[in-house]
Write an enzyme that holds these catalytic residues in place. Structure first.
Site, PDB file in Angstrom:
ATOM      1  N   ASP A   1      38.998  43.775  42.195  1.00 16.88           N
ATOM      2  CA  ASP A   1      39.211  43.934  40.760  1.00 16.88           C
ATOM      3  C   ASP A   1      40.472  43.139  40.416  1.00 16.88           C
ATOM      4  O   ASP A   1      41.231  42.725  41.297  1.00 16.88           O
ATOM      5  CB  ASP A   1      39.340  45.417  40.366  1.00 16.88           C
ATOM      6  CG  ASP A   1      39.077  45.607  38.873  1.00 16.88           C
ATOM      7  OD1 ASP A   1      39.188  44.616  38.109  1.00 16.88           O
ATOM      8  OD2 ASP A   1      38.773  46.733  38.444  1.00 16.88           O
TER       9      ASP A   1
HETATM   10  C1  BGC Z   1      38.422  45.648  35.138  1.00 16.18           C
HETATM   11  C2  BGC Z   1      37.141  45.056  35.688  1.00 16.18           C
HETATM   12  C3  BGC Z   1      36.887  43.729  35.028  1.00 16.18           C
HETATM   13  C4  BGC Z   1      38.068  42.838  35.280  1.00 16.18           C
HETATM   14  C5  BGC Z   1      37.895  41.451  34.689  1.00 16.18           C
HETATM   15  C6  BGC Z   1      39.581  44.681  35.197  1.00 16.18           C
HETATM   16  O1  BGC Z   1      40.647  45.160  34.441  1.00 16.18           O
HETATM   17  O2  BGC Z   1      38.731  46.821  35.849  1.00 16.18           O
HETATM   18  O3  BGC Z   1      36.069  45.925  35.449  1.00 16.18           O
HETATM   19  O4  BGC Z   1      35.698  43.179  35.504  1.00 16.18           O
HETATM   20  O5  BGC Z   1      39.224  43.419  34.689  1.00 16.18           O
HETATM   21  O6  BGC Z   1      37.951  41.488  33.300  1.00 16.18           O
END
Ligand code: BGC
Length: 862
Positions: A265
């Protein structure tokens, strides 16, 4: 919350300039579309050979460059082997990279449809939208279990049940990947709360993981053949997910043989060497830890094997080769960025998910021909609320609000009256009549100690809606002491709001009534208190700014004065009132958990409307269950619309007026209160049990993080597993949802016995009839639950193991056959570390919710 991705215009602009190339692209795309774009379940020898040949051309530095992201949403290109940079986009409700999009009923709304075919259609639409934007990796679906109603991201996930999640995620992934786009199942794993998500350590036993929290990921890998998985922020049993040996090496890549890319993530990596050695293939959004500086040295010292880096690179190559990303442009001009063809898919999801929870005296459907005036009231009536907040937040091209949906449906013959009904938050802060003795004391410490600087303001109204601010150079804490005299008897709302990572408590007459606990973000907090006429109360607010400046607001308002005059006026002259309440992207979002209660003022708003007109229907927008106790017995109808996407207003109107018969079913158990929820005691970290984590990031000084521990002591007893095992009842059970027609179940046919060894591959067939016994067409979800009363171990009283959505004209019957495989009867045996069946009696039940299963049959497994 993180500053999410600044929109870049590059790909669209460049592609526009390449107008002459479009003709070629179109022809090429037609060719590509003739050949299936769906990634095969495994790689051909040709792909393997090509991937290995590409690997031999790279230096160690180039390999390491490939395993760290760049520009927020890309991998690095490697021009020497013609590997383009690969683009990613969030997509829980719509492909949002970048600009407006088609916003669908995704996540919890998809789960409320209980429709596997729709899951596939949704995946296909998202895949097409992704290709229209040149996206290689779609950052979804999210399949974390909705363990607790307050999790801020439940709306992006599916349900509280691992079987339902698994059944929906597989066709969804097939749909996305059929378009030549990789799905990315997330957030692996145990990321069931937003509270302090980077640091929370989930303590959980293996059986609970295998039976509740991991099956949807397992199905995504083994049946969906997903080509990317995203590790979550949190720790599991003491290790961050991105460096968790058990999750990544033992389970994902070992037991499930995942052959795709495991990415982090965004900023979920904490240690480059540990992540590299424990399965992480790609650090996003940039190589903060898995970078040249750390990994070249680690390879030289033997701390990380070069073969380990090679494996990561090969995984990225294989996925790229499987989809043909090196052979064709990912941008597909055959797909529209805004596709009119996708609007019916968006509408279909909204229609299928809307769940009717109460319909006393058949007040619904409304009859437009009998309505002269309709009042539509509330903060979720306009503008349209299509989804929740955070990285999934999608701007729809043409969102339809509930006001617009109803007005479009009833036409100009019906008089439509709209009012929001509640003031803006700042109005409450500005207009609170504090008594003259208010004091603001600013202490030179974070502990309200030392000599304060004092002032005598007229109000507490510094609130600004900001996530971040400049760092606080001098430690400060601010205490407000004030008194408030109630001008008349009644309920008063105490409302507070601050920003980002600020913290505060509010006490009235020495009793704390509000505490802000979130770490990354927050929503306005409120409490309702009863005061008699002339009663004076002392109020103390202890405010701890997370950043420089003061961004705190506090006010008190008489609840009936807070409701706008129009609410009473409109409600009393209308034939029908629709009160549209619920959450929105600033009250339910990634980054923080939400309240179980409705956002401030909304309970009072419903009470005011229904007091003026009993013919009041409540519609709700939000990601799950919420507190209805103040008004549910007074209101004849309650409609749960989830986050319905851009066509939500049309869908709500169609359901209210009977153009569509509601068919949504709860994908979660609906509690009476947060305290009643089985996870209540197992959600927030154990107080005083934090440990420290020492992290050194390149070129930075070491940082000590506080690691709070959350013990999953509820084990398997999540949602309906708790309710059915204890024999207690939630407000509305899992699987429940009303219809304008009625259905009956009959003729259950269950074989009386089976042998463990011969269940697979054909499964045990269970069949029954579903009949539409009412007078309008409708859809029912037949649900099959299995109980294992002779198990040697404790098992939940019943578990969902099959379902089918059946659409029936009035009077019609459908014969349904469901197939049960070995897993349907198994539990995770902690001593053998494997799935096992205890031979003996099993009970098969079929019905329309966990609490209504009219069909029952026994089966003995030998
Ligand atoms: C989120 C993810 C997301 C990623 C990219 C993170 O803050 O937890 O779910 O895919 O950002 O935007």
């Amino acid at each position: 919350m993180k500053n999410h991705r600044i929109a870049s215009t590059e790909s669209f602009m460049r592609i526009r300039l390449l107008g002459f190339a479009l003709t070629f692209f179109v022809l090429f795309t037609v060719f590509c579309r003739l050949a299936p774009a769906q990634a095969p379940a495994s790689d051909s020898p040709a792909i393997e050979a090509k991937a290995r040949a590409m690997l031999t051309k790279l230096t160690l530095e180039e390999k390491i460059k490939l395993i760290g992201g760049v520009d927020s949403m890309f991998t690095n290109a490697i021009p020497s082997i013609d590997l383009p940079r690969l683009k990613m986009s969030d997509a829980s409700v719509g492909v949002r990279t970048w600009g407006p999009t088609t916003a669908y009923a995704g996540g919890a709304a998809l789960a409320a449809t209980w429709d596997k075919n729709f899951a596939k259609e949704l995946g296909e639409s998202l895949g097409r939208d992704a290709r229209a934007r040149g996206v290689n990796f779609l950052l979804g679906p999210g399949v974390n279990i909705a363990k607790a109603p307050v999790n801020g991201r439940n709306f992006e996930y599916l349900s509280e049940d691992p079987y339902l999640n698994s059944a929906l995620v597989v066709p969804y992934i097939h749909g996305v990947q059929s378009q030549g786009v990789s799905a990315t199942v997330k957030h692996y794993a145990l990321n069931n709360e937003e509270y302090n998500r980077h640091n929370v350590d989930v303590e959980v036993d293996e059986r609970t993981m295998r039976e509740i929290y991991l099956p949807a990921f397992e199905a995504a890998v083994k049946q969906g053949h997903v080509t990317a998985v995203m590790n979550s922020y949190n720790l599991v049993n003491g290790e961050h997910a991105t460096q968790n040996t058990f999750l990544n090496l033992k389970v994902l890549k070992g037991d499930w043989k995942f052959s795709g890319v495991l990415m982090s993530d965004w900023d979920a990596t904490y240690d480059g060497v540990a992540a590299a050695n424990n399965g992480l293939d790609l650090e996003m959004p940039s190589a903060r830890f898995m970078n040249e500086q750390t990994l070249v040295a680690a390879v030289k010292s033997g701390a990380v094997k070069e073969a380990t880096i090679d494996d990561k690179v090969l995984r990225i190559f294989r996925v790229a080769l499987r989809y043909g990303w090196l052979d064709r442009p990912q941008f597909d001009p055959a797909d529209s960025t805004y596709s009119v063809a996708d609007r019916p898919i968006a509408l279909k999801g909204a229609l299928e998910s809307i769940t009717l929870l109460k319909n006393e005296n058949h007040i619904l459907p409304l009859d437009a021909s009998k309505i002269k005036t309709i009042a539509i009231i509330g903060p979720d009536a306009w503008p349209a609320v299509v989804g929740g907040g955070g990285s999934s937040q999608a701007d729809a091209f043409q969102p339809v609000s509930i006001v617009a949906g109803i007005a479009n449906l009833v036409g100009s013959d019906v008089h439509v009256l709209y009012t929001r009904g509640l003031p803006e938050m700042n109005d409450v802060f500005w207009h609170t009549s504090w008594e003259a003795d208010m004091k603001e004391a600013t202490y030179p410490s974070k502990t309200f100690s030392g000599s304060p600087v004092t002032s005598t303001p007229h109000g507490i109204n510094n609130y600004k809606q900001e996530w971040w601010g400049p760092a606080d150079k001098t430690p400060r804490s601010i205490r407000y002491t004030a008194s408030f005299k109630a001008p008349k008897a009644g309920k008063y709302l105490v409302l507070a709001a601050a920003s980002g990572s600020d913290h505060y408590t509010v006490s009235v007459d020495g009793r704390q009534i509000i505490e802000q606990v979130q770490v990354e973000g927050q929503y306005p907090e409120s409490a309702s208190i009863d005061l008699s006429a002339g009663q004076s109360i002392s109020v103390v607010a202890d405010y701890l700014p997370g950043f420089a400046g003061n961004r705190f607001g506090l006010g008190i308002v008489n609840e009936s004065d807070m409701i706008s005059e129009e609410v009473k006026k409109f409600s009393s002259i209308a034939d029908t009132v629709v009160v549209a309440v619920g959450f929105n992207p600033s009250t339910e979002s990634e980054g923080f958990d939400r309240s179980f209660t409705l956002p401030w003022g909304q309970d009072a708003l419903i009470e005011a409307a229904v007091a003026a007109n009993p013919h009041t229907v409540v519609t709700f927008i939000g990601g799950g269950a919420f507190d209805t106790h103040r008004w549910l017995d007074k209101v004849p109808a309650l409609v749960h619309a989830w986050y319905p996407g851009q066509e939500g207003g049309t869908a709500v109107a169609d359901v209210l007026f009977g153009r569509h018969n509601p068919e949504g079913k709860l994908p979660v158990s609906f509690d009476r209160s947060w305290q009643d929820d089985p996870s209540y005691q197992y959600y927030y970290p154990l107080k005083g049990a934090d440990t420290k984590l020492h992290v050194t990031e390149n070129n930075h000084s070491p940082v000590d993080y506080d690691i709070p521990h959350v013990k999953y002591g509820d084990k398997l007893m999540v949602g309906y597993r708790y309710w059915t095992t204890t024999g207690k009842h939630p407000l509305f059970p899992f699987g429940f949802g009303l219809s304008y027609t009625t259905f009956s179940f009959s003729h259950l046919d269950v074989p009386s016995s089976a042998n463990t060894g011969t269940i697979d591959p054909n499964g045990i067939q269970v069949s029954f009839d579903v009949t539409n016994t009412g007078s309008v067409a409708g859809a029912e979800v037949a649900q099959l639950y299995i109980s294992d009363p002779s198990a040697k171990t404790t098992r939940p009283e019943r578990e969902l193991k099959g379902f089918e959505k059946v659409s029936l004209a009035p009077g019609k019957t459908k014969h349904v056959t469901l197939s049960l495989d070995t897993r349907a009867f198994s539990y995770w045996d902690e001593s053998t570390h494997n799935w096992t069946i205890d031979p003996g009696k099993f009970v098969i039940r079929v019905g329309d919710s966990t609490e209504n299963t009219p069909l029952q049959g026994d089966l003995t497994i030998n």
